[in-house]
Design an enzyme around this catalytic site. Sequence first.
Site, PDB file in Angstrom:
ATOM      1  N   ASP A 156       0.808  -1.213   0.000  1.00  9.92           N
ATOM      2  CA  ASP A 156       0.000   0.000   0.000  1.00  9.92           C
ATOM      3  C   ASP A 156       0.848   1.272   0.000  1.00  9.92           C
ATOM      4  O   ASP A 156       0.653   2.150   0.815  1.00  9.92           O
ATOM      5  CB  ASP A 156      -0.918  -0.056   1.240  1.00  9.92           C
ATOM      6  CG  ASP A 156      -1.906   1.094   1.313  1.00  9.92           C
ATOM      7  OD1 ASP A 156      -2.371   1.545   0.253  1.00  9.92           O
ATOM      8  OD2 ASP A 156      -2.206   1.537   2.440  1.00  9.92           O
ATOM      9  N   ASN A 407       6.674  -7.496   6.891  1.00  4.62           N
ATOM     10  CA  ASN A 407       5.455  -6.834   7.333  1.00  4.62           C
ATOM     11  C   ASN A 407       4.232  -7.569   6.803  1.00  4.62           C
ATOM     12  O   ASN A 407       4.118  -7.812   5.596  1.00  4.62           O
ATOM     13  CB  ASN A 407       5.393  -5.387   6.847  1.00  4.62           C
ATOM     14  CG  ASN A 407       4.106  -4.713   7.313  1.00  4.62           C
ATOM     15  OD1 ASN A 407       3.921  -4.490   8.505  1.00  4.62           O
ATOM     16  ND2 ASN A 407       3.203  -4.431   6.379  1.00  4.62           N
ATOM     17  N   GLU A 408       3.336  -7.917   7.712  1.00  4.39           N
ATOM     18  CA  GLU A 408       2.048  -8.517   7.372  1.00  4.39           C
ATOM     19  C   GLU A 408       2.144  -9.686   6.407  1.00  4.39           C
ATOM     20  O   GLU A 408       1.433  -9.728   5.390  1.00  4.39           O
ATOM     21  CB  GLU A 408       1.087  -7.441   6.832  1.00  4.39           C
ATOM     22  CG  GLU A 408       0.733  -6.406   7.884  1.00  4.39           C
ATOM     23  CD  GLU A 408      -0.306  -5.383   7.421  1.00  4.39           C
ATOM     24  OE1 GLU A 408      -0.537  -5.276   6.201  1.00  4.39           O
ATOM     25  OE2 GLU A 408      -0.888  -4.707   8.289  1.00  4.39           O
ATOM     26  N   ASN A 462      -0.408  -5.339  13.904  1.00  2.00           N
ATOM     27  CA  ASN A 462      -1.041  -4.273  13.135  1.00  2.00           C
ATOM     28  C   ASN A 462      -2.545  -4.509  13.285  1.00  2.00           C
ATOM     29  O   ASN A 462      -3.065  -5.487  12.757  1.00  2.00           O
ATOM     30  CB  ASN A 462      -0.647  -4.363  11.656  1.00  2.00           C
ATOM     31  CG  ASN A 462       0.844  -4.087  11.439  1.00  2.00           C
ATOM     32  OD1 ASN A 462       1.562  -3.744  12.380  1.00  2.00           O
ATOM     33  ND2 ASN A 462       1.299  -4.228  10.210  1.00  2.00           N
ATOM     34  N   TYR A 464      -6.626  -2.994  13.439  1.00  3.42           N
ATOM     35  CA  TYR A 464      -7.502  -1.939  12.929  1.00  3.42           C
ATOM     36  C   TYR A 464      -8.939  -2.106  13.398  1.00  3.42           C
ATOM     37  O   TYR A 464      -9.872  -1.910  12.632  1.00  3.42           O
ATOM     38  CB  TYR A 464      -7.422  -1.898  11.396  1.00  3.42           C
ATOM     39  CG  TYR A 464      -6.088  -1.348  10.908  1.00  3.42           C
ATOM     40  CD1 TYR A 464      -5.927   0.020  10.692  1.00  3.42           C
ATOM     41  CD2 TYR A 464      -4.998  -2.176  10.703  1.00  3.42           C
ATOM     42  CE1 TYR A 464      -4.717   0.538  10.269  1.00  3.42           C
ATOM     43  CE2 TYR A 464      -3.774  -1.667  10.284  1.00  3.42           C
ATOM     44  CZ  TYR A 464      -3.644  -0.311  10.070  1.00  3.42           C
ATOM     45  OH  TYR A 464      -2.438   0.211   9.656  1.00  3.42           O
ATOM     46  N   TYR A 468     -10.789  -1.240   9.635  1.00  6.08           N
ATOM     47  CA  TYR A 468     -11.084  -2.317   8.686  1.00  6.08           C
ATOM     48  C   TYR A 468     -12.029  -3.353   9.305  1.00  6.08           C
ATOM     49  O   TYR A 468     -12.721  -4.076   8.595  1.00  6.08           O
ATOM     50  CB  TYR A 468      -9.799  -3.007   8.219  1.00  6.08           C
ATOM     51  CG  TYR A 468      -8.924  -2.136   7.347  1.00  6.08           C
ATOM     52  CD1 TYR A 468      -9.375  -1.690   6.108  1.00  6.08           C
ATOM     53  CD2 TYR A 468      -7.652  -1.764   7.751  1.00  6.08           C
ATOM     54  CE1 TYR A 468      -8.578  -0.896   5.290  1.00  6.08           C
ATOM     55  CE2 TYR A 468      -6.836  -0.977   6.947  1.00  6.08           C
ATOM     56  CZ  TYR A 468      -7.308  -0.543   5.714  1.00  6.08           C
ATOM     57  OH  TYR A 468      -6.519   0.240   4.922  1.00  6.08           O
ATOM     58  N   GLU A 501       1.083  -1.056  14.141  1.00  5.57           N
ATOM     59  CA  GLU A 501       0.175  -0.237  13.314  1.00  5.57           C
ATOM     60  C   GLU A 501      -1.180  -0.193  13.989  1.00  5.57           C
ATOM     61  O   GLU A 501      -1.664  -1.217  14.491  1.00  5.57           O
ATOM     62  CB  GLU A 501      -0.045  -0.841  11.913  1.00  5.57           C
ATOM     63  CG  GLU A 501       1.067  -0.618  10.942  1.00  5.57           C
ATOM     64  CD  GLU A 501       0.761  -1.122   9.519  1.00  5.57           C
ATOM     65  OE1 GLU A 501      -0.435  -1.258   9.160  1.00  5.57           O
ATOM     66  OE2 GLU A 501       1.725  -1.374   8.787  1.00  5.57           O
ATOM     67  N   TRP A 546      -0.099   4.291  12.910  1.00  2.00           N
ATOM     68  CA  TRP A 546      -0.046   4.248  11.443  1.00  2.00           C
ATOM     69  C   TRP A 546      -0.864   5.412  10.941  1.00  2.00           C
ATOM     70  O   TRP A 546      -2.060   5.391  11.113  1.00  2.00           O
ATOM     71  CB  TRP A 546      -0.598   2.930  10.900  1.00  2.00           C
ATOM     72  CG  TRP A 546      -0.295   2.796   9.436  1.00  2.00           C
ATOM     73  CD1 TRP A 546      -1.175   2.946   8.397  1.00  2.00           C
ATOM     74  CD2 TRP A 546       0.979   2.507   8.865  1.00  2.00           C
ATOM     75  NE1 TRP A 546      -0.521   2.764   7.217  1.00  2.00           N
ATOM     76  CE2 TRP A 546       0.797   2.506   7.468  1.00  2.00           C
ATOM     77  CE3 TRP A 546       2.261   2.287   9.389  1.00  2.00           C
ATOM     78  CZ2 TRP A 546       1.857   2.267   6.586  1.00  2.00           C
ATOM     79  CZ3 TRP A 546       3.287   2.050   8.509  1.00  2.00           C
ATOM     80  CH2 TRP A 546       3.083   2.033   7.119  1.00  2.00           C
TER      81      TRP A 546
HETATM   82  C1  E9O Z   1       0.177  -2.149   5.895  1.00  2.00           C
HETATM   83  C2  E9O Z   1       0.301  -0.696   5.531  1.00  2.00           C
HETATM   84  O1  E9O Z   1       1.313  -0.545   4.582  1.00  2.00           O
HETATM   85  N1  E9O Z   1      -0.983  -2.359   6.737  1.00  2.00           N
HETATM   86  C3  E9O Z   1      -2.214  -1.862   6.178  1.00  2.00           C
HETATM   87  C4  E9O Z   1      -2.094  -0.347   6.031  1.00  2.00           C
HETATM   88  C5  E9O Z   1      -3.382   0.363   5.582  1.00  2.00           C
HETATM   89  O2  E9O Z   1      -3.563   1.521   5.925  1.00  2.00           O
HETATM   90  C6  E9O Z   1      -1.019  -0.142   5.004  1.00  2.00           C
HETATM   91  O3  E9O Z   1      -0.866   1.194   4.636  1.00  2.00           O
HETATM   92  O4  E9O Z   1      -4.168  -0.207   4.890  1.00  2.00           O
HETATM   93  C7  E9O Z   1      -3.387  -2.361   6.909  1.00  2.00           C
HETATM   94  C8  E9O Z   1      -3.806  -3.708   6.446  1.00  2.00           C
HETATM   95  C9  E9O Z   1      -5.173  -4.017   6.912  1.00  2.00           C
HETATM   96  C10 E9O Z   1      -5.629  -5.365   6.472  1.00  2.00           C
HETATM   97  C11 E9O Z   1      -6.986  -5.622   7.017  1.00  2.00           C
HETATM   98  C12 E9O Z   1      -7.431  -7.005   6.763  1.00  2.00           C
HETATM   99  C13 E9O Z   1      -8.744  -7.230   7.403  1.00  2.00           C
HETATM  100  C14 E9O Z   1      -9.150  -8.652   7.278  1.00  2.00           C
HETATM  101  C15 E9O Z   1     -10.381  -8.969   7.991  1.00  2.00           C
END
Ligand code: E9O
Length: 588
Positions: A156, A407-408, A462, A464, A468, A501, A546
């Site tokens: 991203d 990462n991830e 990380n 959210y 998310y 994050e 983040w």
């Molecule tokens: C990596 C980062 O480079 N993590 C992301 C960041 C974002 O803002 C990105 O900028 O999107 C978040 C990943 C979120 C994944 C959510 C998956 C949910 C599955 C149920």
Amino acid sequence: MLYPESNECRMLTSLDGFWNFKVEEQPIDPAQPLANSITMAVPASFNDQVIDQQIRNHDGYFWYQTTFNVSKMQLAQRNVLRFGSVTHEATVYVNGKQVGHHQGGFTPFEIELDGQIHPGENDLKVRVSNLLSNKTIPIGKLTEENGNYHVDPNFDFFNYAGIHRPVKLYTTSRMAHIDEIVVKYDTDLKQTTVNPEVRVTGDFDQVVAEILDEDGNRIERVQGNSLNEIQKMVISDTHLWQPMNAYLYRLKISLLAEGELIDTYTQEFGIRKVEVKNAGIYVNDQPVYLKGFGRHEDFPIIGKGMNRAVINHDHQTMKWMHANAFRTSHYPYSEEEMQLADRDGFLVIDEVPAVGLYAGFSVSMMGQKAANTWKIMQTMDAHKQVIQETITRDQNHPSVIMWSVANEPASQQEGAHEYFKEITDYTRQLDWQHLPLVAPKIASATVDVDLTGDLFDVIALNRYYGWYIDFNDLAQAKSDLMTELRKWHQKFPDKPILFTEFGADTLSGMHSINREPYSEEYQHDYYQMNFDVFDQCDFVCGELLWNFADFATPAGLIRVDGNKKGIFTRDRQPKQIVYDLKKRWGNK
Ligand code: E9O
């Protein structure tokens, strides 16, 4: 590889400036002038320097060209051409002949020019590629049709490319030169014994090692006829490198032949001890709580180009907010930035560019993920290479307290444990310091499904909840976050948990009396909810938001002019949350 310096034995010239540039549409002969080129500043990404969307978004090959002058005097020396980084692949030609090649966009490489250059003007060309695939680090999806490439980055951030960091020409003696210095030491935090590991090419009959304190006083000196004699240098009353209170020593190595100095190099270092125990991170036997950010090398016009003013401004801003840490998401940052981090006393999680180890990952296509990542990825060799190059480059930086090896990644998919067992074993065997290892976990790799927790020293998350997941429902988010956290702690009671994050997209200047997502009010509430949870869990050892600033991404349905999770805008103006955070961190 040493960072180039000029001194009594070495000469240093910068090749930064306006170069010529051209997109490769047909094969280009490196022995011919670069016809119909345009101007491109180095160092910087090429993408946003031009008002031409075809060039900006072109996937494939690009040519850079410049000339440099060498005097007869300089030719008597050994000449080395050094690139801080070229993203993602470089083939280097001098006077029409290929002299070097490097794959990997975030680590330095150098090329000896012996026999390739002449007095006067020399031609330098670099063929650069921004292509990525399932064999490269980072990862992209590569397609080709009639010689036209297309890359879908599996991450991203905008796939900026070009000559991103300084280009230098330096000299050493032809007789002997120092290739590498690793400042190994043992400390009980009072007394320190320094056992430098030095690599030299060529012959010498005497070597001298000196330790200088920050005022330039010589506090230790040993000499001998061979490198293994410069051991056991003692600092009896150690001035420690402390978080946000740095102290840097210098180790000066000199080589002599028949009494004459033939090479010398001065390497900065700091003395500190890093440990993970009892669900905490300790620096010099004191527990630390990491306050700071995941960041990006990203700024208008220059893209990912190294710029000292931007680096310094970001550091000054972080200090002003009482931050003490950052992660080099998602690739090693410039050497210049790492040097400043040492001096400023930041705690750095040094991340290799292994981002996108998740088949089918795309932020705009959540839920449509393939489950066979570890069959699709063929990244092991490239992954080991970036780890080796990152550790070699950064092991003398006291600011680096942890390595992040990915990462991830798809750490919940079959094959993840095998893959990361090999990666973590490899990293631990390379790193003499045995720094803690992490690999920040993606939100979908919850505690119930993740397969790699046992391999890492710190559980880096990380998360959210409230963005998310549980979007616009902070009460549910709070409860889900708490539940997952408690489970992690139950599973790994001795491992600290670090938030690498958490964040919410926020449009600067957007306000909502109903505190709706994307508003500055929602960002405030989102962070407050997370802080409430962290503050109830003493096994949480840090919060890295983040992101520090908004940043450029490929165009996407949920990316309106980039990722807006910054607490600063891309040009570093504060969103409202900044003032609350400054207060929180000032008290913490
Ligand atoms: C990596 C980062 O480079 N993590 C992301 C960041 C974002 O803002 C990105 O900028 O999107 C978040 C990943 C979120 C994944 C959510 C998956 C949910 C599955 C149920």
